[in-house]
Design a protein around this motif. Sequence first.
Motif, PDB file in Angstrom:
ATOM      1  N   GLY A 149       0.793  -1.219   0.000  1.00 42.94           N
ATOM      2  CA  GLY A 149       0.000   0.000   0.000  1.00 42.94           C
ATOM      3  C   GLY A 149       0.828   1.273   0.000  1.00 42.94           C
ATOM      4  O   GLY A 149       2.025   1.284  -0.309  1.00 42.94           O
ATOM      5  N   ALA A 150       0.141   2.377   0.357  1.00 39.36           N
ATOM      6  CA  ALA A 150       0.782   3.692   0.338  1.00 39.36           C
ATOM      7  C   ALA A 150       1.920   3.793   1.341  1.00 39.36           C
ATOM      8  O   ALA A 150       2.904   4.509   1.117  1.00 39.36           O
ATOM      9  N   ARG A 151       1.832   3.096   2.464  1.00 45.36           N
ATOM     10  CA  ARG A 151       2.904   3.127   3.460  1.00 45.36           C
ATOM     11  C   ARG A 151       4.197   2.558   2.881  1.00 45.36           C
ATOM     12  O   ARG A 151       5.285   3.086   3.141  1.00 45.36           O
ATOM     13  N   ALA A 152       4.075   1.478   2.118  1.00 44.85           N
ATOM     14  CA  ALA A 152       5.264   0.899   1.503  1.00 44.85           C
ATOM     15  C   ALA A 152       5.821   1.811   0.411  1.00 44.85           C
ATOM     16  O   ALA A 152       7.043   1.932   0.250  1.00 44.85           O
ATOM     17  N   MET A 153       4.955   2.468  -0.337  1.00 41.79           N
ATOM     18  CA  MET A 153       5.421   3.397  -1.369  1.00 41.79           C
ATOM     19  C   MET A 153       6.167   4.575  -0.753  1.00 41.79           C
ATOM     20  O   MET A 153       7.179   5.039  -1.294  1.00 41.79           O
ATOM     21  N   LYS A 168      -3.783  -1.845   8.984  1.00 37.18           N
ATOM     22  CA  LYS A 168      -4.723  -2.882   9.388  1.00 37.18           C
ATOM     23  C   LYS A 168      -4.978  -3.867   8.255  1.00 37.18           C
ATOM     24  O   LYS A 168      -5.042  -5.082   8.477  1.00 37.18           O
ATOM     25  N   ARG A 169      -5.096  -3.374   7.043  1.00 40.14           N
ATOM     26  CA  ARG A 169      -5.369  -4.253   5.903  1.00 40.14           C
ATOM     27  C   ARG A 169      -4.201  -5.210   5.655  1.00 40.14           C
ATOM     28  O   ARG A 169      -4.402  -6.405   5.387  1.00 40.14           O
ATOM     29  N   GLU A 170      -2.979  -4.705   5.767  1.00 41.25           N
ATOM     30  CA  GLU A 170      -1.815  -5.569   5.557  1.00 41.25           C
ATOM     31  C   GLU A 170      -1.699  -6.624   6.647  1.00 41.25           C
ATOM     32  O   GLU A 170      -1.351  -7.779   6.376  1.00 41.25           O
ATOM     33  N   LEU A 171      -1.975  -6.248   7.877  1.00 42.67           N
ATOM     34  CA  LEU A 171      -1.918  -7.221   8.960  1.00 42.67           C
ATOM     35  C   LEU A 171      -2.955  -8.322   8.768  1.00 42.67           C
ATOM     36  O   LEU A 171      -2.666  -9.507   8.982  1.00 42.67           O
ATOM     37  N   GLU A 172      -4.162  -7.969   8.358  1.00 41.61           N
ATOM     38  CA  GLU A 172      -5.189  -8.978   8.111  1.00 41.61           C
ATOM     39  C   GLU A 172      -4.799  -9.881   6.944  1.00 41.61           C
ATOM     40  O   GLU A 172      -5.044 -11.093   6.975  1.00 41.61           O
ATOM     41  N   TYR A 173      -4.192  -9.296   5.921  1.00 44.77           N
ATOM     42  CA  TYR A 173      -3.757 -10.092   4.774  1.00 44.77           C
ATOM     43  C   TYR A 173      -2.727 -11.146   5.194  1.00 44.77           C
ATOM     44  O   TYR A 173      -2.819 -12.322   4.819  1.00 44.77           O
ATOM     45  N   LYS A 174      -1.759 -10.752   5.999  1.00 45.98           N
ATOM     46  CA  LYS A 174      -0.726 -11.690   6.421  1.00 45.98           C
ATOM     47  C   LYS A 174      -1.296 -12.762   7.339  1.00 45.98           C
ATOM     48  O   LYS A 174      -0.870 -13.926   7.295  1.00 45.98           O
ATOM     49  N   GLN A 175      -2.249 -12.402   8.161  1.00 39.98           N
ATOM     50  CA  GLN A 175      -2.891 -13.402   9.009  1.00 39.98           C
ATOM     51  C   GLN A 175      -3.651 -14.431   8.184  1.00 39.98           C
ATOM     52  O   GLN A 175      -3.623 -15.632   8.484  1.00 39.98           O
ATOM     53  N   ASP A 176      -4.319 -13.979   7.127  1.00 40.85           N
ATOM     54  CA  ASP A 176      -5.041 -14.910   6.252  1.00 40.85           C
ATOM     55  C   ASP A 176      -4.077 -15.847   5.522  1.00 40.85           C
ATOM     56  O   ASP A 176      -4.354 -17.046   5.372  1.00 40.85           O
TER      57      ASP A 176
END
Length: 435
Positions: A149-153, A168-176
């Motif tokens: 996302g934008a944080r990584a950019m 939050k979205r990245e953390l949920e992605y890694k958990q999945d």
Amino acid sequence: MPNGRSSFVEDEHADRTPARDVEPFWAEEPETPVHGRVVQLPPAGVIEVEPGVFRPADDPALPPGVHLPVDPPPGRSGADSPWAQPPRRAQPAPTTPVPVRTGVHQPQPPTPPPSEDPFAELTSDETPTAEEFARRRLAKPAQQTATMGARAMLHKGTLGLVKLSPGKRELEYKQDVEMVRRNFGGLRQVTVVNPKGGAGKTVAVLLLAMTFGQKRGGYVLAWDNNETQGTLGMRAQQDFHARTVRDMMRDLHLFQGSQGRVGDLSQYVRAQGEGMFDVLASDESATAGEMLTAGAFAEIRDVVSRFYKLIFVDTGNNVRAENWQAAMDATDQLVITMSARNDSAETAARMLDHLEQGGHRRLVRQAITVVTMPPTRKDIDLPAIQQHFAARTRAVVLAPYEKLIDSGEPIRYGELSSNTRDAWLKIAAAVAEGL
């Protein structure tokens, strides 16, 4: 004069004669024996029981095994005499403490000899072990910098000067992803059901197999268990052959016992390339022979279970078919698919009634309900569908509309939108939670 001389000699040595109440000279602490030097010996009748401690020979408190020193024979004393060497000191019994007189310190236990193991000090409590290193290596540090996302950019644009934590979205992605990748402890079968045609069973099987294959790296099979004609082979990518489950049934004798290898099985399944899974298609001809039986399902499952860890089974529309019922008996996780329409939802609800009456109540309670959304939400009764199946199954998840899926063409994972891939990853994580 002689008398005077004698008295003079006596007076000269008078101060050298020890008094009777003075401790003898041998009671003093003797010198430490040194190699090559003569040391004084205690006289006969006295024995040294420990360094600096002397006792009379008739002392009853002497420990067993202590012997008196023998006086040297006449004319054999001197520095070159063997009797001039210190006597061998007797060691007290290790189990019986030696009583000592008042004013004498209790002897300390003997110091154990140094270990002959050259690695003894490497195994001390202060030295880390391989087990500690392995536990520390397995404990992965928390990811502190965003990679999506934008944080990584922003992190990349500032050459690493600005570091932001994952959102939050990245953390949920890694958990999945971690949920999908976890070890299930053996072979698992996921069965997708809905007696109504067009309810999205085939699409769900393909997308689940694609997601698990992508995140786990293979050993995933999508199997069309339709009793007659199925469409799984049509929606999947084509391979160098067009063999189906009928061909495999004809050649099952090639896999009996310990016979058959992965290379032999590749003649009957279709590899899906970037999807990293295989497809076992059903008959694609309307003029096929007899329907599959429960015995045929069991024989095929026994063969494919040798080469795959996860099997996704697509079912037909006849809940009374033998192979349909055999699939239910072998299911570890049930997935119910439907479109966001009342007729598709009602058909699925009646099927759940049938399964509960047939003894599969626990399978229904642990099931996952997948509702496929149409292009628009106009004129759909989504809240009623969600409320009904949320009360009967473990979870209800929504699958977004995807134009590529709606076109009826073969599905390729790389051509799916990011929104669709993320949604099916969440669905796959919900399925994996029940495995």
